[in-house]
Design an enzyme around this catalytic site. Structure first.
Site, short mmCIF file in Angstrom:
data_model
loop_
_atom_site.label_atom_id
_atom_site.label_comp_id
_atom_site.label_asym_id
_atom_site.label_seq_id
_atom_site.Cartn_x
_atom_site.Cartn_y
_atom_site.Cartn_z
N GLN A 23 0.80 -1.23 0.00
CA GLN A 23 0.00 0.00 0.00
C GLN A 23 0.84 1.27 0.00
OE1 GLN A 23 -2.68 -1.68 3.32
NE2 GLN A 23 -4.07 -0.42 2.15
N HIS A 43 -1.24 -5.37 -13.05
CA HIS A 43 -0.63 -5.21 -14.38
C HIS A 43 -1.40 -5.99 -15.46
CE1 HIS A 43 3.42 -4.26 -12.23
NE2 HIS A 43 2.59 -3.24 -12.25
N ASP A 56 2.56 0.48 -8.06
CA ASP A 56 3.91 0.56 -8.62
C ASP A 56 4.75 1.62 -7.92
OD1 ASP A 56 3.04 -1.33 -10.35
OD2 ASP A 56 3.34 -0.18 -12.19
N ARG A 81 3.45 0.27 13.08
CA ARG A 81 3.15 -1.07 12.57
C ARG A 81 3.24 -1.02 11.04
NH1 ARG A 81 -2.34 -3.79 11.24
NH2 ARG A 81 -1.45 -5.70 10.43
N HIS A 126 0.98 -9.12 4.76
CA HIS A 126 -0.18 -8.24 4.59
C HIS A 126 -0.61 -8.31 3.12
CE1 HIS A 126 -2.28 -4.59 6.53
NE2 HIS A 126 -2.88 -4.79 5.37
N ASN A 170 -2.07 -10.58 8.52
CA ASN A 170 -3.05 -9.52 8.67
C ASN A 170 -4.38 -9.98 8.09
OD1 ASN A 170 -3.77 -6.57 9.14
ND2 ASN A 170 -4.34 -6.84 6.99
N GLU A 171 -5.40 -9.99 8.95
CA GLU A 171 -6.78 -10.25 8.53
C GLU A 171 -6.94 -11.51 7.68
OE1 GLU A 171 -8.66 -6.76 6.95
OE2 GLU A 171 -8.50 -5.68 8.84
N ASN A 313 -8.14 -5.78 14.44
CA ASN A 313 -8.45 -4.65 13.54
C ASN A 313 -9.95 -4.47 13.55
OD1 ASN A 313 -5.79 -4.70 12.75
ND2 ASN A 313 -6.20 -5.21 10.61
N TYR A 315 -13.24 -1.60 12.27
CA TYR A 315 -13.63 -0.33 11.67
C TYR A 315 -15.11 -0.01 11.86
CZ TYR A 315 -9.13 -0.18 9.25
OH TYR A 315 -7.79 -0.10 8.96
N GLU A 381 -5.61 -1.90 14.15
CA GLU A 381 -6.07 -0.97 13.10
C GLU A 381 -7.43 -0.42 13.47
OE1 GLU A 381 -6.29 -2.05 8.92
OE2 GLU A 381 -4.46 -3.26 9.13
#
Ligand code: NOJ
Length: 507
Positions: A23, A43, A56, A81, A126, A170-171, A313, A315, A381
């Site tokens: 990310q 791509h 990229d 993190r 991740h 992660n998740e 995590n 949200y 998170e």
């Protein structure tokens, strides 16, 4: 209420921010980095991501990591993190060839953090699997247990002298149910009723093997701690009826319990409600055995207890209502729950799956304690998305964070739950997977049009800095927060009228 217990964080409580390699890093093929599944998908099928965005260059942190460290220092965070890019360290995914430039990059980052008193917390995986491992079937192939363990060993050997908090995955629910359930996250595999459970099983086994490797060969010297970051979704029953409550509870077990129960419960293994439901549906669908593979005693014992704290995590929340559909073999139908935002009236964000429900955030801590006993919990998170139309005045994010942290403090002070850290997602705007750069979670604004990717602090960054320096919820923002309520009320009305339809939310 200046500095009352209600608004003050306990001594030793840690604040941080999070990011992930694909990310933010960019440098997708630089200095020996191998191809990963996100490189391949963006791509070869650029239309899978909004506006054909890809990682990229992203925030160009591969070149600008020193700027990132300065921003972290300016915020005053206790920890950062970040995640390691497997294919930057092992370009083919296999441990026979280590990329010295990859090692150097993370050494520089880690040393830079430590020099400024910021604790590095490392996520091993991740979502950016090396492409050659995907060619073998990716996480659906149990051979990855060994390859992940080899990779973990390389990480411990090279960075374990300085990284003391590790997260294996992660998740995992996203990796299993979304990346393999037909939603389109890389590798965008469609096997919603079979592959998803194979993936889940490989992840649990890989996690356990890495945990034991650490205990046996590194712990005594490095003295670090490990966990797996599991994603919580606040499933709220539509009414107080026993049926509705049971439906919401079942959804929590299917999503969070899938990975947490084998690790944290006394008996280990998948939650019973999950095993029973999948076995029943599989039989009804004519499968000779359950689509959820049996873990077996050896693995149940090996996986149980393989985390030193709960890393969660979270949200948002949504209403859970029964979903009687059993036709397609899938996690969604096995779970038997449909999620709806119909008429909730909770503050909505610009993001289709994200609403504000601070009370459910508090309820999460109480649920975790009821389910797995008194354990240390770190929120790994939590954050709020916007579209970047206001580069600086992100009041909604402040309000959300403020309300959520109020609930976190209640869980600490009133309920005596051992929550020791909070991670805001994210340090800066970054590549938000299928939404590309159209959805922004950062405390810093990043200009993705500018080749030098300048970052500027947002109001929420100033809020977080103030909070961290005082170790309590800042009062000086309250008045302005209140003023923002009016804007907020408008947004709520708008969202209820435009999004008031029943939908299945996956994230
Ligand atoms: C959870 C994921 O770990 C992270 O990569 C993502 O950006 C945030 N949720 C926001 O969607």
């Amino acid at each position: 209420m200046v500095g009352t217990e209600k608004t003050t964080f306990p001594t030793g409580f840690k604040f941080g921010v999070g990011t992930a390699s694909y990310q933010i890093e960019g440098g997708w093929n630089e200095e020996g980095k191998g191809e990963n599944i996100w490189d391949r998908m963006t791509h070869s099928k650029p239309d899978t991501v909004e506006k054909r965005h890809n990682g990229d260059v992203a925030c160009d942190s591969y070149h600008k990591y020193k700027d990132d460290i300065k921003m972290l220092e300016d915020l005053g965070v206790d920890f950062y993190r970040f995640s390691f890019s497997w294919s930057r360290i092992l370009p083919t995914g296999f441990a026979n060839k280590i990329n010295p430039d990859g090692i150097r990059y993370y050494n520089n980052l880690i040393d830079g953090l430590i020099a400024r008193g910021i604790e590095p917390m490392g996520t091993m995986f991740h979502w950016d699997l090396p492409q050659p491992l995907q060619e073998l079937g990716g996480w659906q192939n149990e051979a990855l247990v060994d390859y992940f363990t080899d990779y973990a060993k390389v990480l411990f050997e090279n960075f374990g002298d300085r990284v003391k908090t590790w997260f294996t995955f992660n998740e995992p629910w996203v990796i299993a149910a979304l990346s393999h359930g037909g939603v389109g996250l890389a590798p965008a595999t469609h096997s919603p009723g079979v592959g998803v459970y194979l993936v889940g099983q490989t992840i649990l086994k890989s996690h356990a093997r890495a945990y034991h490797l650490y205990q046996e060969s590194f712990k005594s010297k490095q003295e670090g701690r490990l966990s797996m970051v599991i994603h919580w979704f606040g499933y709220v029953p539509k009414t107080d009826s026993p049926e509705d409550v049971a439906v919401a509870e079942k959804a929590k077990q299917f999503k969070f319990g899938w990975f947490a129960h084998p690790i944290f419960s006394a008996e280990g293994d998948y939650p019973k409600v999950m095993k029973d439901a999948i076995a029943k549906k599989s039989a009804e669908q004519g499968f000779p055995r359950s689509r959820l593979p049996v873990l077996g005693k050896y693995w149940v014992d090996l996986i149980r207890g393989t985390a030193d704290f709960i890393a969660v995590n979270t949200y948002t929340s949504l209403l859970a209502v029964p979903n009687p559909d059993t036709t397609e073999p899938s996690w969604v139908n096995d779970c038997g729950v449909k999620l709806t935002n119909d008429g909730l009236g909770w503050p909505e964000s610009v993001c289709f799956w994200h609403k504000e429900n601070a009370v459910e955030f508090g309820n999460m801590f109480r649920w975790l304690r009821n389910e797995y006993g008194d354990r240390e919990i770190i929120v790994t998170e939590n954050g709020w998305p916007e579209d970047g139309s206001s580069k600086h005045e992100d009041w909604e994010r402040i309000r959300y964070t403020h309300r959520y942290l109020e609930e976190l403090l209640t869980a600490i002070h009133r309920d005596k739950i051992n929550i020791t850290g909070y991670t805001h997602w994210s340090l800066m705007d970054n590549f938000e997977w299928l939404q590309g750069y159209t959805m922004r979670f950062g405390l810093y604004y990043v200009d993705f049009e500018d080749p030098s990717r300048p970052r500027t602090i947002k109001k929420s960054g100033e809020y977080y800095r103030e909070l961290i320096s005082k170790r309590r919820l800042p009062e000086k923002f309250n008045e302005e927060l209140f003023a923002s309520d009016k804007k907020f009320a408008k947004r709520i009305n708008l969202c209820v009228s435009t999004h008031g339809k029943e939908t299945f939310f996956l994230s």
